[in-house]
Design a protein around this motif. Structure first.
Motif, mmCIF file in Angstrom:
data_model
loop_
_atom_site.group_PDB
_atom_site.id
_atom_site.type_symbol
_atom_site.label_atom_id
_atom_site.label_comp_id
_atom_site.label_asym_id
_atom_site.label_seq_id
_atom_site.Cartn_x
_atom_site.Cartn_y
_atom_site.Cartn_z
ATOM 1 N N THR A 51 0.834 -1.201 0.000
ATOM 2 C CA THR A 51 0.000 0.000 0.000
ATOM 3 C C THR A 51 0.867 1.250 0.000
ATOM 4 O OG1 THR A 51 -1.693 -1.194 1.256
ATOM 5 C CG2 THR A 51 -1.877 1.202 1.148
ATOM 6 N N PHE A 52 0.618 2.134 -0.945
ATOM 7 C CA PHE A 52 1.342 3.407 -1.035
ATOM 8 C C PHE A 52 0.428 4.521 -0.550
ATOM 9 C CE2 PHE A 52 2.548 7.358 -2.999
ATOM 10 C CZ PHE A 52 3.933 7.363 -2.990
ATOM 11 N N VAL A 53 0.867 5.217 0.499
ATOM 12 C CA VAL A 53 0.121 6.356 1.031
ATOM 13 C C VAL A 53 0.959 7.608 0.790
ATOM 14 C CG1 VAL A 53 -0.938 7.397 3.052
ATOM 15 C CG2 VAL A 53 -0.955 4.901 2.775
ATOM 16 N N PRO A 54 0.481 8.550 -0.026
ATOM 17 C CA PRO A 54 1.294 9.715 -0.363
ATOM 18 C C PRO A 54 1.574 10.612 0.833
ATOM 19 C CG PRO A 54 -0.944 9.977 -1.178
ATOM 20 C CD PRO A 54 -0.830 8.580 -0.674
ATOM 21 N N ARG A 55 2.768 11.191 0.837
ATOM 22 C CA ARG A 55 3.163 12.156 1.867
ATOM 23 C C ARG A 55 3.901 13.305 1.191
ATOM 24 N NH1 ARG A 55 6.070 7.800 3.732
ATOM 25 N NH2 ARG A 55 7.920 9.109 3.853
ATOM 26 N N GLU A 56 3.608 14.519 1.616
ATOM 27 C CA GLU A 56 4.266 15.672 1.021
ATOM 28 C C GLU A 56 5.747 15.730 1.362
ATOM 29 O OE1 GLU A 56 2.364 19.350 1.756
ATOM 30 O OE2 GLU A 56 0.452 18.776 0.841
ATOM 31 N N ASP A 57 6.135 15.086 2.476
ATOM 32 C CA ASP A 57 7.537 15.123 2.877
ATOM 33 C C ASP A 57 8.355 14.015 2.227
ATOM 34 O OD1 ASP A 57 6.399 12.987 4.197
ATOM 35 O OD2 ASP A 57 7.461 13.331 6.087
ATOM 36 N N ASN A 58 7.754 13.309 1.273
ATOM 37 C CA ASN A 58 8.478 12.226 0.604
ATOM 38 C C ASN A 58 8.275 12.313 -0.901
ATOM 39 O OD1 ASN A 58 10.047 9.914 0.351
ATOM 40 N ND2 ASN A 58 8.279 8.560 0.456
ATOM 41 N N PRO A 59 8.844 13.356 -1.546
ATOM 42 C CA PRO A 59 8.681 13.495 -2.993
ATOM 43 C C PRO A 59 9.412 12.388 -3.742
ATOM 44 C CG PRO A 59 10.290 15.068 -2.190
ATOM 45 C CD PRO A 59 9.684 14.426 -0.977
ATOM 46 N N THR A 60 9.082 12.232 -5.002
ATOM 47 C CA THR A 60 9.668 11.166 -5.817
ATOM 48 C C THR A 60 10.129 11.702 -7.162
ATOM 49 O OG1 THR A 60 9.206 9.031 -6.884
ATOM 50 C CG2 THR A 60 7.369 10.578 -6.714
#
Length: 272
Positions: free
Chosen positions: A83-92
């Motif tokens: 499961t991928f849960v987006p976070r603003e502190d973890n850009p890609t």
């Protein structure tokens, strides 16, 4: 597997590859994954998504239990890993494909969601991801690409690249085994190219029998494979791929250097 999201989540098959096993939390029902570009090279993913494939999940479960996990703990680890849960502190930057290799595969495509999950599983500390094993995370990456429709050779080459990184970061004898493998690869590639050139184009070659030197060079692929341990299959793919990927990458790298020099020259003379 257990649910990790709230009851308001609306799962829809990923529109890029509906049969891939990827499901996206998309209220529109279209299965779109939104991204926002935050700087020149990085993006923030907007949607939660997960990977659901019973066969792949059961394979992971078996391996984790054999590795010493209790089954409930293993199921929870798999549910977190898929499961991928987006976070603003973890850009890609999407898939981390070097510029000189983007003629072979871009940083986005059918492998995109698999790459995003894999990046979450590989942390700065060895074997500290949700699955507790970088090697198993690499294998999970390959299986996600398989169900997403990434062609066989391409996904195995991409798997061998992440497997190489895993052994290097592990340090110790694993890193030294990779150094030795790389040295043998350079010798093997040079011998293969030289022997083939001598046979086909009458290139000068210091060995009186280029046919035998070609056989020995190709056998080195098998001899060096155990240096990758349990990921020996990645060694075979990397060695075979290197025979044609390395020369092409060298040419594209040279072209990139020429381009950068031309851009620097243009700035120096004041062109805008």
């Amino acid at each position: 597997m257990g649910e990790t999201t709230s009851s308001v989540t609306r799962w829809a098959p990923w529109r890029v590859a509906p049969a891939s096993g990827f499901e996206v939390d998309d209220p529109t029902g279209r299965g779109s994954v939104g991204v926002v570009q935050i700087n020149e090279r990085q993006f923030v993913v907007l949607n939660t998504f997960r990977y659901s494939d019973e066969v792949v999940e059961n394979d992971l479960l078996t391996k984790l239990v054999r590795g010493g996990m209790e089954e409930p703990e293993a199921r929870a680890a798999i549910d977190k890993a898929r499961t991928f849960v987006p976070r603003e502190d973890n850009p890609t930057d999407m898939a981390s494909v070097p510029r000189f290799m983007r003629w072979f595969e871009d940083s986005y495509g059918r492998h995109s969601l698999a790459a995003l999950i894999h990046d979450e599983l590989i942390t700065d500390t060895v074997n500290s991801g949700a699955l507790g094993s970088d090697t198993l995370s690499d294998r999970f990456f390959r299986e996600m690409m398989r169900t997403s429709g990434v062609p066989w050779l391409k996904r195995w080459i991409m798997w061998s690249a992440v497997a190489l990184r895993t052994r290097w970061v592990a340090g110790g004898y694993r890193r030294w085994s990779i150094v030795l493998w790389l040295l043998l690869s350079v010798v093997g590639i040079a011998a293969t190219v030289g022997s083939a050139g001598a046979l086909l184009f009458d290139w000068p070659w210091p060995v009186s029998s280029p046919g035998w030197s070609l056989v020995v060079a190709l056998l080195m692929i098998l001899v060096a494979a155990p240096l990758w341990g349990r990921q020996w299959a990645a060694s075979l793919i990397a060695a075979v791929g290197a025979l044609w990927l390395v020369p092409a990458a060298a040419v594209t790298s040279l072209a990139w250097v020429v381009y950068r020099v031309l851009e620097w020259t243009a700035r120096t003379v004041g062109l805008r």
